[in-house]
Motif scaffolding. Sequence first.
Motif, PDB file in Angstrom:
ATOM      1  N   ALA A  28       0.838  -1.197   0.000  1.00 38.26           N
ATOM      2  CA  ALA A  28       0.000   0.000   0.000  1.00 38.26           C
ATOM      3  C   ALA A  28       0.872   1.246   0.000  1.00 38.26           C
ATOM      4  O   ALA A  28       2.085   1.175   0.198  1.00 38.26           O
ATOM      5  CB  ALA A  28      -0.902   0.011   1.240  1.00 38.26           C
ATOM      6  N   THR A  29       0.215   2.362  -0.229  1.00 42.55           N
ATOM      7  CA  THR A  29       0.861   3.665  -0.100  1.00 42.55           C
ATOM      8  C   THR A  29       0.248   4.355   1.111  1.00 42.55           C
ATOM      9  O   THR A  29      -0.980   4.401   1.255  1.00 42.55           O
ATOM     10  CB  THR A  29       0.647   4.527  -1.353  1.00 42.55           C
ATOM     11  OG1 THR A  29       1.218   3.846  -2.464  1.00 42.55           O
ATOM     12  CG2 THR A  29       1.314   5.889  -1.187  1.00 42.55           C
ATOM     13  N   PHE A  30       1.099   4.879   1.988  1.00 41.11           N
ATOM     14  CA  PHE A  30       0.676   5.566   3.208  1.00 41.11           C
ATOM     15  C   PHE A  30       1.019   7.041   3.071  1.00 41.11           C
ATOM     16  O   PHE A  30       2.196   7.392   2.934  1.00 41.11           O
ATOM     17  CB  PHE A  30       1.375   4.964   4.429  1.00 41.11           C
ATOM     18  CG  PHE A  30       1.020   3.526   4.658  1.00 41.11           C
ATOM     19  CD1 PHE A  30      -0.055   3.182   5.460  1.00 41.11           C
ATOM     20  CD2 PHE A  30       1.756   2.512   4.059  1.00 41.11           C
ATOM     21  CE1 PHE A  30      -0.394   1.851   5.670  1.00 41.11           C
ATOM     22  CE2 PHE A  30       1.428   1.173   4.262  1.00 41.11           C
ATOM     23  CZ  PHE A  30       0.352   0.844   5.059  1.00 41.11           C
ATOM     24  N   TYR A  31      -0.010   7.885   3.106  1.00 46.87           N
ATOM     25  CA  TYR A  31       0.179   9.335   3.031  1.00 46.87           C
ATOM     26  C   TYR A  31       0.148   9.883   4.452  1.00 46.87           C
ATOM     27  O   TYR A  31      -0.892   9.876   5.103  1.00 46.87           O
ATOM     28  CB  TYR A  31      -0.906   9.977   2.169  1.00 46.87           C
ATOM     29  CG  TYR A  31      -0.781   9.583   0.723  1.00 46.87           C
ATOM     30  CD1 TYR A  31       0.100  10.261  -0.106  1.00 46.87           C
ATOM     31  CD2 TYR A  31      -1.512   8.525   0.200  1.00 46.87           C
ATOM     32  CE1 TYR A  31       0.246   9.901  -1.438  1.00 46.87           C
ATOM     33  CE2 TYR A  31      -1.374   8.159  -1.126  1.00 46.87           C
ATOM     34  CZ  TYR A  31      -0.503   8.847  -1.942  1.00 46.87           C
ATOM     35  OH  TYR A  31      -0.359   8.478  -3.254  1.00 46.87           O
ATOM     36  N   VAL A  32       1.288  10.350   4.932  1.00 42.86           N
ATOM     37  CA  VAL A  32       1.468  10.695   6.338  1.00 42.86           C
ATOM     38  C   VAL A  32       1.247  12.193   6.570  1.00 42.86           C
ATOM     39  O   VAL A  32       1.892  13.030   5.932  1.00 42.86           O
ATOM     40  CB  VAL A  32       2.877  10.299   6.816  1.00 42.86           C
ATOM     41  CG1 VAL A  32       3.043  10.585   8.292  1.00 42.86           C
ATOM     42  CG2 VAL A  32       3.139   8.833   6.509  1.00 42.86           C
ATOM     43  N   SER A  33       0.364  12.514   7.501  1.00 42.09           N
ATOM     44  CA  SER A  33       0.137  13.906   7.901  1.00 42.09           C
ATOM     45  C   SER A  33       0.727  14.138   9.289  1.00 42.09           C
ATOM     46  O   SER A  33       1.170  13.195   9.958  1.00 42.09           O
ATOM     47  CB  SER A  33      -1.359  14.225   7.917  1.00 42.09           C
ATOM     48  OG  SER A  33      -1.995  13.474   8.929  1.00 42.09           O
ATOM     49  N   ASN A  34       0.720  15.380   9.720  1.00 46.31           N
ATOM     50  CA  ASN A  34       1.163  15.747  11.077  1.00 46.31           C
ATOM     51  C   ASN A  34       2.555  15.212  11.394  1.00 46.31           C
ATOM     52  O   ASN A  34       2.798  14.674  12.478  1.00 46.31           O
ATOM     53  CB  ASN A  34       0.164  15.259  12.125  1.00 46.31           C
ATOM     54  CG  ASN A  34      -1.218  15.814  11.896  1.00 46.31           C
ATOM     55  OD1 ASN A  34      -1.384  17.024  11.760  1.00 46.31           O
ATOM     56  ND2 ASN A  34      -2.205  14.950  11.790  1.00 46.31           N
TER      57      ASN A  34
END
Length: 75
Positions: A28-34
């Motif tokens: 998967a692709t994980f789009y990381v915020s914060n």
Amino acid sequence: MILLTFDDCRILDWASLLPIMLRSGVRATFYVSNQATIDSDGWARLSDLRAAGNSIQYHGLNHVYAEQVRDWTNT
Ligand SMILES: [Zn+2]
């Protein structure tokens, strides 16, 4: 083809998926915020996800509706 993505900053939840993802061959692709709130354990877990063949990407600053960013009527 199925594209699996996750976003925001639920790193511990994502890391808990890693064993089943490895068993099933899912990546998967994980789009990381914060990013400023992520501690060393969080970065280590993201590193584990990446080492297992997943993609770690940056998340936008806000959840902005695409219609507010661009006029799509002439495309
Ligand atoms: Zn998000």
